[in-house]
Design a protein around this motif. Structure first.
Motif, PDB file in Angstrom:
ATOM      1  N   SER A  53     -10.785 -32.896 -26.741  1.00  7.35           N
ATOM      2  CA  SER A  53     -12.261 -34.089 -25.611  1.00  7.35           C
ATOM      3  C   SER A  53     -11.672 -34.633 -24.878  1.00  7.35           C
ATOM      4  CB  SER A  53     -12.521 -35.230 -26.879  1.00  7.35           C
ATOM      5  OG  SER A  53     -11.505 -35.914 -27.031  1.00  7.35           O
ATOM      6  N   ALA A  54     -10.146 -35.009 -25.149  1.00  9.18           N
ATOM      7  CA  ALA A  54      -8.910 -35.392 -23.526  1.00  9.18           C
ATOM      8  C   ALA A  54      -9.065 -33.998 -22.870  1.00  9.18           C
ATOM      9  CB  ALA A  54      -8.192 -36.561 -23.486  1.00  9.18           C
ATOM     10  N   GLN A  55      -8.361 -33.278 -23.338  1.00 11.77           N
ATOM     11  CA  GLN A  55      -8.579 -31.336 -22.393  1.00 11.77           C
ATOM     12  C   GLN A  55      -9.762 -31.390 -22.291  1.00 11.77           C
ATOM     13  OE1 GLN A  55      -6.679 -29.426 -25.560  1.00 11.77           O
ATOM     14  NE2 GLN A  55      -4.670 -30.390 -24.641  1.00 11.77           N
ATOM     15  N   GLN A  56     -10.945 -31.028 -23.214  1.00 16.51           N
ATOM     16  CA  GLN A  56     -12.217 -30.707 -22.202  1.00 16.51           C
ATOM     17  C   GLN A  56     -12.632 -31.268 -20.845  1.00 16.51           C
ATOM     18  OE1 GLN A  56     -15.094 -30.773 -25.557  1.00 16.51           O
ATOM     19  NE2 GLN A  56     -13.720 -30.686 -27.416  1.00 16.51           N
ATOM     20  N   LEU A  57     -12.167 -32.731 -21.028  1.00 19.01           N
ATOM     21  CA  LEU A  57     -12.397 -32.683 -19.705  1.00 19.01           C
ATOM     22  C   LEU A  57     -11.958 -33.129 -18.295  1.00 19.01           C
ATOM     23  CD1 LEU A  57     -13.827 -35.955 -18.651  1.00 19.01           C
ATOM     24  CD2 LEU A  57     -12.319 -37.248 -19.432  1.00 19.01           C
ATOM     25  N   LEU A  58     -10.621 -33.091 -18.580  1.00 20.04           N
ATOM     26  CA  LEU A  58      -9.356 -32.673 -17.679  1.00 20.04           C
ATOM     27  C   LEU A  58      -9.927 -31.488 -17.070  1.00 20.04           C
ATOM     28  CD1 LEU A  58      -6.691 -33.945 -18.638  1.00 20.04           C
ATOM     29  CD2 LEU A  58      -8.267 -34.581 -17.163  1.00 20.04           C
ATOM     30  N   ALA A  93      -2.970 -19.206  -3.586  1.00 25.19           N
ATOM     31  CA  ALA A  93      -3.085 -19.516  -4.200  1.00 25.19           C
ATOM     32  C   ALA A  93      -4.480 -19.634  -5.125  1.00 25.19           C
ATOM     33  CB  ALA A  93      -2.492 -20.781  -3.333  1.00 25.19           C
ATOM     34  N   PHE A  94      -6.017 -19.687  -4.380  1.00 30.14           N
ATOM     35  CA  PHE A  94      -6.454 -20.370  -5.401  1.00 30.14           C
ATOM     36  C   PHE A  94      -6.710 -19.180  -6.546  1.00 30.14           C
ATOM     37  CE2 PHE A  94     -10.763 -19.553  -6.644  1.00 30.14           C
ATOM     38  CZ  PHE A  94     -10.889 -20.536  -6.977  1.00 30.14           C
ATOM     39  N   THR A  95      -6.307 -17.195  -6.150  1.00 30.93           N
ATOM     40  CA  THR A  95      -6.540 -16.216  -6.670  1.00 30.93           C
ATOM     41  C   THR A  95      -5.273 -15.833  -8.138  1.00 30.93           C
ATOM     42  OG1 THR A  95      -7.256 -14.838  -4.911  1.00 30.93           O
ATOM     43  CG2 THR A  95      -7.241 -13.820  -6.038  1.00 30.93           C
ATOM     44  N   ALA A  96      -3.958 -16.645  -7.649  1.00 30.96           N
ATOM     45  CA  ALA A  96      -2.890 -16.557  -8.585  1.00 30.96           C
ATOM     46  C   ALA A  96      -3.638 -17.329  -9.374  1.00 30.96           C
ATOM     47  CB  ALA A  96      -1.816 -16.562  -7.980  1.00 30.96           C
ATOM     48  N   ALA A  97      -4.138 -18.941  -9.086  1.00 33.86           N
ATOM     49  CA  ALA A  97      -3.995 -19.485 -10.304  1.00 33.86           C
ATOM     50  C   ALA A  97      -5.346 -19.362 -11.283  1.00 33.86           C
ATOM     51  CB  ALA A  97      -4.557 -21.424  -9.372  1.00 33.86           C
ATOM     52  N   SER A  98      -6.006 -19.422 -10.439  1.00 34.73           N
ATOM     53  CA  SER A  98      -7.628 -18.366 -11.304  1.00 34.73           C
ATOM     54  C   SER A  98      -7.228 -17.420 -12.009  1.00 34.73           C
ATOM     55  CB  SER A  98      -8.369 -17.526 -10.269  1.00 34.73           C
ATOM     56  OG  SER A  98      -9.012 -18.064  -9.476  1.00 34.73           O
ATOM     57  N   VAL A  99      -6.362 -16.631 -12.337  1.00 32.36           N
ATOM     58  CA  VAL A  99      -5.962 -15.137 -12.950  1.00 32.36           C
ATOM     59  C   VAL A  99      -5.006 -16.705 -13.909  1.00 32.36           C
ATOM     60  CG1 VAL A  99      -3.769 -13.871 -13.664  1.00 32.36           C
ATOM     61  CG2 VAL A  99      -5.719 -13.182 -11.951  1.00 32.36           C
ATOM     62  N   TRP A 100      -4.161 -17.468 -13.455  1.00 32.24           N
ATOM     63  CA  TRP A 100      -3.755 -17.833 -14.439  1.00 32.24           C
ATOM     64  C   TRP A 100      -4.800 -18.893 -15.479  1.00 32.24           C
ATOM     65  CZ3 TRP A 100      -0.686 -22.796 -13.053  1.00 32.24           C
ATOM     66  CH2 TRP A 100       0.115 -23.537 -14.683  1.00 32.24           C
ATOM     67  N   CYS A 101      -5.744 -19.091 -15.034  1.00 32.72           N
ATOM     68  CA  CYS A 101      -6.836 -19.739 -15.743  1.00 32.72           C
ATOM     69  C   CYS A 101      -6.918 -19.334 -16.374  1.00 32.72           C
ATOM     70  CB  CYS A 101      -7.399 -20.293 -15.390  1.00 32.72           C
ATOM     71  SG  CYS A 101      -7.849 -22.550 -13.438  1.00 32.72           S
ATOM     72  N   GLY A 102      -7.621 -17.518 -16.335  1.00 29.56           N
ATOM     73  CA  GLY A 102      -7.736 -16.475 -16.742  1.00 29.56           C
ATOM     74  C   GLY A 102      -7.336 -15.742 -18.197  1.00 29.56           C
ATOM     75  N   THR A 103      -5.456 -16.373 -18.193  1.00 32.73           N
ATOM     76  CA  THR A 103      -4.932 -15.870 -19.288  1.00 32.73           C
ATOM     77  C   THR A 103      -4.196 -17.311 -19.909  1.00 32.73           C
ATOM     78  OG1 THR A 103      -3.258 -15.925 -17.417  1.00 32.73           O
ATOM     79  CG2 THR A 103      -3.987 -12.985 -17.615  1.00 32.73           C
ATOM     80  N   GLU A 109      -2.331 -25.863 -21.120  1.00 30.65           N
ATOM     81  CA  GLU A 109      -2.606 -24.687 -19.583  1.00 30.65           C
ATOM     82  C   GLU A 109      -3.351 -24.331 -19.511  1.00 30.65           C
ATOM     83  OE1 GLU A 109      -0.195 -20.549 -19.540  1.00 30.65           O
ATOM     84  OE2 GLU A 109      -0.667 -20.989 -21.578  1.00 30.65           O
ATOM     85  N   LEU A 110      -4.371 -24.582 -19.702  1.00 27.38           N
ATOM     86  CA  LEU A 110      -6.373 -24.652 -18.736  1.00 27.38           C
ATOM     87  C   LEU A 110      -6.043 -25.670 -17.793  1.00 27.38           C
ATOM     88  CD1 LEU A 110      -8.166 -22.817 -18.212  1.00 27.38           C
ATOM     89  CD2 LEU A 110      -9.017 -24.056 -20.286  1.00 27.38           C
ATOM     90  N   VAL A 111      -5.779 -26.589 -18.045  1.00 33.22           N
ATOM     91  CA  VAL A 111      -5.762 -27.816 -17.390  1.00 33.22           C
ATOM     92  C   VAL A 111      -4.552 -28.202 -16.161  1.00 33.22           C
ATOM     93  CG1 VAL A 111      -5.546 -30.704 -17.744  1.00 33.22           C
ATOM     94  CG2 VAL A 111      -6.272 -29.580 -19.773  1.00 33.22           C
ATOM     95  N   LEU A 112      -3.840 -27.567 -16.819  1.00 29.02           N
ATOM     96  CA  LEU A 112      -2.353 -27.397 -15.488  1.00 29.02           C
ATOM     97  C   LEU A 112      -3.085 -26.615 -14.123  1.00 29.02           C
ATOM     98  CD1 LEU A 112      -0.029 -28.585 -14.127  1.00 29.02           C
ATOM     99  CD2 LEU A 112       1.645 -26.778 -15.380  1.00 29.02           C
ATOM    100  N   ALA A 113      -3.769 -25.336 -14.795  1.00 28.67           N
ATOM    101  CA  ALA A 113      -3.640 -24.248 -13.982  1.00 28.67           C
ATOM    102  C   ALA A 113      -5.080 -24.413 -12.903  1.00 28.67           C
ATOM    103  CB  ALA A 113      -4.333 -22.880 -14.911  1.00 28.67           C
ATOM    104  N   ARG A 114      -5.969 -25.483 -14.045  1.00 29.54           N
ATOM    105  CA  ARG A 114      -7.581 -26.016 -13.299  1.00 29.54           C
ATOM    106  C   ARG A 114      -6.538 -27.106 -11.847  1.00 29.54           C
ATOM    107  NH1 ARG A 114     -11.919 -24.505 -12.599  1.00 29.54           N
ATOM    108  NH2 ARG A 114     -13.268 -26.655 -13.249  1.00 29.54           N
TER     109      ARG A 114
END
Length: 481
Positions: A53-58, A93-103, A109-114
């Motif tokens: 639940s904490a990860q979902q929030l973040l 940076a935004f494009t690279a971070a978006s790819v990071w989120c998508g992978t 890891e998704l929280v940090l990428a977001r």
């Protein structure tokens, strides 16, 4: 004007300026759609990554927190190193971070990428108003800022709809990953357009960096928005309320520091003189209220349709399509309406929006939640039309009384105000009125949104007429930061 800022003549905006403007609009679309697109995909993300639940929030709020907290420093950094350079770096940076989120393959890891994605998004957003001010002559500002505002609002609305469609379609088997990976082609096009057509001069001297102001403003915004997100998730508990009190104290210290920096001429991070203009001061209140209202509305509709009425994500998107079409129609007609009737049109748009929301509340209660989407199409369209008529002219009217150097300073402040509105809207409206996912809860929540819209319509009447802004003196030479 900040020392080191140089003047540039822009008598006529050539084709290159409009192409660069298209790149800016693409960046606005990406950064705003990523605020809301995660909402409808969150159940799929939670299942796939086994997110707590904490990860979902973040995953949802980490982006907005990072985005809001870094807007003001990003605006000043752009003034130091050049708006074009800062914009291009942020797009990469935004494009690279978006790819990071998508992978990403774990919740952490998704929280940090977001969070990284949010910082990069702020880097783009904080330059946009300054760039548009530099690209176009004063007489075109109303039109370009209307398009800017329309793109921002439409992207925020489209997020949940597109998120539901992409998750349902499961293109290439990517599932929820596609909501982030779609930024890869968009980011590449944005970078190409800005690299080729965005031509801005770099300031010969670096604008001063107010490091104390950066620390105080980031601490204030983080404390405030974090507390509001906690309230949204868990309700009004002692700890987030205490954090809000700390945030208010930090905010007072920030204002005192900025006033002292202004008197000393040391380059304040926050230009308080912007609020001396009536349009900007009243507009700041209105835009905070509207972004809070709109964020709560998107949240309420998503919960009502999917949790209460048991709509699928795809059906939710289809049900809200007339709203998006109405908002687009309102956006197209709003400049003509404002030219004919002035700022009163904005109040009228909000009244229409509120009336349609109340009509929808009455309908779902009369039918006990059984919805005929064809029958609802016209009221939903009119609801979107009212929102579009209100939202699109708001920023041009708000900025009309500022000179070009002031608008460059507003480049980071305006989106910061909008993000505060997002946080306040969810915390106050969603938490106070919508704790239970029931038809009764939806009724209370949507009715509260309609009432707030009517109150906001009254405040909107205090905006100055766009034809006679408060600052009637000739604007100084355009500035490029």
């Amino acid at each position: 004007m900040i020392p080191g800022v140089i003047a540039t003549a822009r008598a006529v905006a050539g084709p290159g300026a409009w192409v660069a403007f298209a790149g800016c609009l693409l960046s606005v679309f990406m950064q705003m759609i990523d605020v809301t697109i995660v909402n409808t995909a969150l159940p799929e993300i939670t299942t796939d990554l086994q997110a707590s639940s904490a990860q979902q929030l973040l995953i949802v709020s980490g982006y907005s927190l990072a985005f809001a907290c870094t807007l003001l420093p990003a605006a000043r950094l752009g003034a130091r190193i050049g708006r074009r350079r800062m914009f291009l770096l942020a797009v990469v940076a935004f494009t690279a971070a978006s790819v990071w989120c998508g992978t990403a393959d774990s919740g952490n890891e998704l929280v940090l990428a977001r969070i990284v994605q949010g910082v990069a998004g702020a880097g783009m957003a904080a330059q946009t108003i300054a760039i548009l001010t530099a690209l176009f002559p004063r007489e075109l500002h109303t039109h370009v800022f209307a398009l800017y505002g329309a793109t921002s609002g439409f992207a925020g609305l489209l997020g949940p709809i597109l998120g539901g469609a992409l998750v349902t379609a499961d293109i290439g088997g990517f599932g929820w990953h596609s909501i982030f990976l779609m930024n890869l082609p968009l980011g590449m096009v944005t970078f190409a357009l800005a690299w080729r057509f965005l031509r801005l001069e770099v300031p010969p001297q670096r604008a001063p960096m107010d490091f104390t102001g950066v620390f105080l403003s980031v601490a204030t915004l983080f404390a405030l928005l974090y507390a509001l997100s906690e309230i949204h998730l868990r309700g009004w508990r002692p700890m987030p309320c205490l954090i809000i009190a700390v945030a208010l104290a930090l905010g007072a210290l920030t204002l005192l520091h900025e006033r002292r920096a202004t008197r000393r001429g040391t380059g304040p991070l926050l230009r308080l003189d912007l609020f001396a203009d009536r349009g900007f001061a009243v507009g700041s209140v209105v835009i905070t209220g509207f972004f809070g209202l709109f964020t709560a509305f998107v949240f309420a509709i998503s919960i009502t349709l999917q949790d209460v009425l048991q709509f699928s994500p795809l059906r939710t998107g289809i049900a809200m399509t007339p709203f998006a079409l109405g908002a687009g129609a309102g956006a197209l007609l709003s400049p003509l309406l404002v030219k004919r009737w002035g700022a009163r049109v904005l109040a009228g748009g909000l009244v229409l929006y509120a009336a349609c929301v109340l009509t929808g509340v009455a309908y779902i209660n009369i039918t006990d939640g059984r919805v005929n989407m064809l029958l609802c199409a016209v009221p939903v369209f009119l609801c979107g039309f009212g929102a579009g008529v209100f939202a699109v002219p708001l920023q041009p009217i708000m900025l009309a009384g500022l000179d070009d150097s002031q608008m460059a300073e507003a480049s980071g402040l305006l989106p910061t105000i909008e993000q505060i509105g997002n946080g306040v809207g969810l915390a106050l409206l969603a938490t106070a009125f919508f704790r239970a996912h029931t038809l009764g809860g939806s009724t209370v929540m949507l009715s509260a949104i309609a009432v707030v819209a009517l109150v906001l319509a009254t405040v909107t009447l205090a905006l100055p007429d766009p034809a006679t802004p408060d600052n009637s003196a000739p604007a100084p030479a355009p500035a490029v930061n």
